[in-house]
Design an enzyme around this catalytic site. Structure first.
Site, PDB file in Angstrom:
ATOM      1  N   HIS A 115      -9.246   4.689  -1.616  1.00  0.00           N
ATOM      2  CA  HIS A 115      -8.442   4.702  -0.401  1.00  0.00           C
ATOM      3  C   HIS A 115      -9.199   5.466   0.686  1.00  0.00           C
ATOM      4  O   HIS A 115     -10.184   6.146   0.417  1.00  0.00           O
ATOM      5  CB  HIS A 115      -7.096   5.391  -0.667  1.00  0.00           C
ATOM      6  CG  HIS A 115      -6.126   4.541  -1.402  1.00  0.00           C
ATOM      7  ND1 HIS A 115      -4.937   4.112  -0.856  1.00  0.00           N
ATOM      8  CD2 HIS A 115      -6.165   4.019  -2.650  1.00  0.00           C
ATOM      9  CE1 HIS A 115      -4.294   3.375  -1.728  1.00  0.00           C
ATOM     10  NE2 HIS A 115      -5.011   3.299  -2.835  1.00  0.00           N
ATOM     11  N   ASP A 163      -8.420   0.639   6.957  1.00  0.00           N
ATOM     12  CA  ASP A 163      -7.318   0.497   7.901  1.00  0.00           C
ATOM     13  C   ASP A 163      -7.707   1.041   9.276  1.00  0.00           C
ATOM     14  O   ASP A 163      -7.646   0.339  10.280  1.00  0.00           O
ATOM     15  CB  ASP A 163      -6.091   1.243   7.358  1.00  0.00           C
ATOM     16  CG  ASP A 163      -4.831   1.030   8.200  1.00  0.00           C
ATOM     17  OD1 ASP A 163      -4.887   0.257   9.179  1.00  0.00           O
ATOM     18  OD2 ASP A 163      -3.791   1.630   7.885  1.00  0.00           O
ATOM     19  N   ASP A 189       2.572   5.011  -5.618  1.00  0.00           N
ATOM     20  CA  ASP A 189       1.815   6.239  -5.393  1.00  0.00           C
ATOM     21  C   ASP A 189       2.667   7.434  -5.807  1.00  0.00           C
ATOM     22  O   ASP A 189       3.475   7.938  -5.036  1.00  0.00           O
ATOM     23  CB  ASP A 189       1.422   6.352  -3.920  1.00  0.00           C
ATOM     24  CG  ASP A 189       0.589   7.597  -3.640  1.00  0.00           C
ATOM     25  OD1 ASP A 189       0.342   8.367  -4.591  1.00  0.00           O
ATOM     26  OD2 ASP A 189       0.192   7.795  -2.475  1.00  0.00           O
ATOM     27  N   GLY A 243      -7.010   8.173   7.662  1.00  0.00           N
ATOM     28  CA  GLY A 243      -7.023   8.390   9.107  1.00  0.00           C
ATOM     29  C   GLY A 243      -8.398   8.342   9.737  1.00  0.00           C
ATOM     30  O   GLY A 243      -9.410   8.062   9.089  1.00  0.00           O
ATOM     31  N   GLU A 272      -2.086   5.798  -8.633  1.00  0.00           N
ATOM     32  CA  GLU A 272      -2.997   6.792  -8.041  1.00  0.00           C
ATOM     33  C   GLU A 272      -2.945   8.086  -8.832  1.00  0.00           C
ATOM     34  O   GLU A 272      -1.881   8.574  -9.208  1.00  0.00           O
ATOM     35  CB  GLU A 272      -2.663   7.062  -6.577  1.00  0.00           C
ATOM     36  CG  GLU A 272      -3.627   8.051  -5.931  1.00  0.00           C
ATOM     37  CD  GLU A 272      -3.613   8.051  -4.403  1.00  0.00           C
ATOM     38  OE1 GLU A 272      -4.136   9.006  -3.822  1.00  0.00           O
ATOM     39  OE2 GLU A 272      -3.084   7.095  -3.799  1.00  0.00           O
ATOM     40  N   ASP A 326       0.850  -1.190   0.000  1.00  0.00           N
ATOM     41  CA  ASP A 326       0.000   0.000   0.000  1.00  0.00           C
ATOM     42  C   ASP A 326       0.892   1.248   0.000  1.00  0.00           C
ATOM     43  O   ASP A 326       1.798   1.366   0.830  1.00  0.00           O
ATOM     44  CB  ASP A 326      -0.879  -0.038   1.266  1.00  0.00           C
ATOM     45  CG  ASP A 326      -1.978   0.997   1.263  1.00  0.00           C
ATOM     46  OD1 ASP A 326      -2.360   1.454   0.171  1.00  0.00           O
ATOM     47  OD2 ASP A 326      -2.466   1.332   2.360  1.00  0.00           O
ATOM     48  N   ASN A 331     -10.250   0.273   0.491  1.00  0.00           N
ATOM     49  CA  ASN A 331      -9.216   0.157   1.521  1.00  0.00           C
ATOM     50  C   ASN A 331      -9.753   0.545   2.899  1.00  0.00           C
ATOM     51  O   ASN A 331     -10.351   1.614   3.054  1.00  0.00           O
ATOM     52  CB  ASN A 331      -8.043   1.085   1.185  1.00  0.00           C
ATOM     53  CG  ASN A 331      -7.279   0.662  -0.048  1.00  0.00           C
ATOM     54  OD1 ASN A 331      -7.709  -0.203  -0.796  1.00  0.00           O
ATOM     55  ND2 ASN A 331      -6.134   1.266  -0.256  1.00  0.00           N
TER      56      ASN A 331
END
Length: 337
Positions: free
Chosen positions: A235, A280, A117, A192, A147, A95, A278
């Site tokens: 993402h 996280d 990226d 985040g 990306e 990633d 994605n």
């Protein structure tokens, strides 16, 4: 000598994404940093017969050690089979790779998919770097995600103050010239647990909770028109579940105004050409909630297994919910057992 992902029992994303685009669902891409996260991901995806992408950021790779990661991935395939999933489809994916050297090293170490990226670079430099990675990775059958557009927020070494939506008029040129296999775009998701500032949100008058702005589905639809059937990636798509934030705050945490992407918007995206989503931060929140709650209720505990088990159970519950209720990837393995 390079290690082939095929020898580890892994797959790349090519066929997986074709089926997802035509089937109107998205494959979960779950980041992991430790054993409990990996156990939870494999447990949930195996039980629900879902293909799954194990994502490792540059920071997580440094944290876990690249050699251990290779064997963890191989072990994940065997663990899935032990759980009764005879034909697992598991991708080991880098990633946010930030250099050709990092992507090359991951290809050589058995990763079946890498992301380069270059989104913070000028357009032509992004194309040149992506093309370099594609040309190397494709020699070994490794799929490449690129990306275009910039996501705001913080994820490991990836930091951006503000987002820049993907320009639909650039996507044909970019995809054609780079040869990438999938494309991450920016339509308002963010990295985040603090995806939006309070100023960007409205407040629900009944609960007082923040309500984030909607995703730019008009941009996504225009990208789909330009590149029909091409695999698109989102993402920064954690929904930051209130129950985990509330648990963390209840037991000594301090996460004010944490807000994510509403699940109904992700459901809509999963039915489009978006075939990889994605996640996280949600896993981190579930894990931390389990640890904080357990240690607060049992201050005499000091065995990591005592709170690690609760954290793992919370993550399994989270992953199952994502697979069945948001992404729709359950029972989608090519060969159902």
């Amino acid at each position: 000598m390079a290690i082939s992902y095929k020898d580890l029992g892994l797959v790349n994303t090519n066929e997986m994404f074709k089926r997802a685009v035509s089937g109107g669902y998205a494959v979960p891409a779950f980041n992991f940093n430790n054993l409990e996260q990996l156990q939870a991901i494999i447990s949930a995806s195996s039980e629900l017969k879902s293909p799954v992408i194990l994502q490792v950021s540059k920071g997580a790779r440094n944290y876990a050690n690249q050699t251990l990661l290779r064997y963890l991935a191989e072990g994940a395939v065997q663990y899935a089979k032990e759980l009764g999933c005879n034909h697992p489809e598991i991708v080991l994916h880098l990633d946010h790779g930030d250099s050709f050297e990092l992507c090359k090293n991951c290809v050589d170490m058995g990763f079946s998919s890498v992301m380069i990226d270059g989104s913070s670079l000028p357009y032509e430099e992004n194309i040149a770097l992506t093309k370099q990675v594609v040309e190397y990775a494709h020699q070994f059958g490794v799929s490449v995600e690129a990306e275009l557009g910039v996501l705001a927020g913080v994820e490991d070494d990836v930091v951006a103050e503000e987002s820049h939506y993907t320009k639909p008029e650039e996507v044909i040129d970019f995809a054609t010239r780079t040869g990438c296999d999938s494309l991450a775009i920016s339509i308002g998701t963010s990295h985040g647990a603090y995806k939006f500032t309070p100023e960007q949100c409205t407040r629900d008058p009944k609960t007082g909770r923040l309500v984030p702005p909607p995703l730019a589905f008009d941009v996504l639809e225009e990208v789909e028109k330009q590149l029909p059937g091409f695999p698109i990636v989102l993402h920064g798509s954690s929904s930051v579940p209130e129950k985990y934030v509330d648990l963390i705050n209840k037991y000594g945490g301090d996460l004010p105004n944490a807000v994510g992407i509403p699940e109904e918007q992700l459901r809509k995206a999963a039915k489009s050409a978006v075939c990889k989503i994605n996640i996280d931060s949600d896993s981190r929140l579930a894990y931390t909630a389990g640890v904080r709650e357990t240690l607060a209720l049992h201050p005499n505990y000091f065995d990591p297994r005592q709170y690690g088990k609760v954290a793992r159970d919370y993550m399994i519950e989270l992953y199952k919910g994502k697979i069945t209720d948001v992404l729709g990837s359950d029972n989608k393995l090519a060969q159902l057992d």
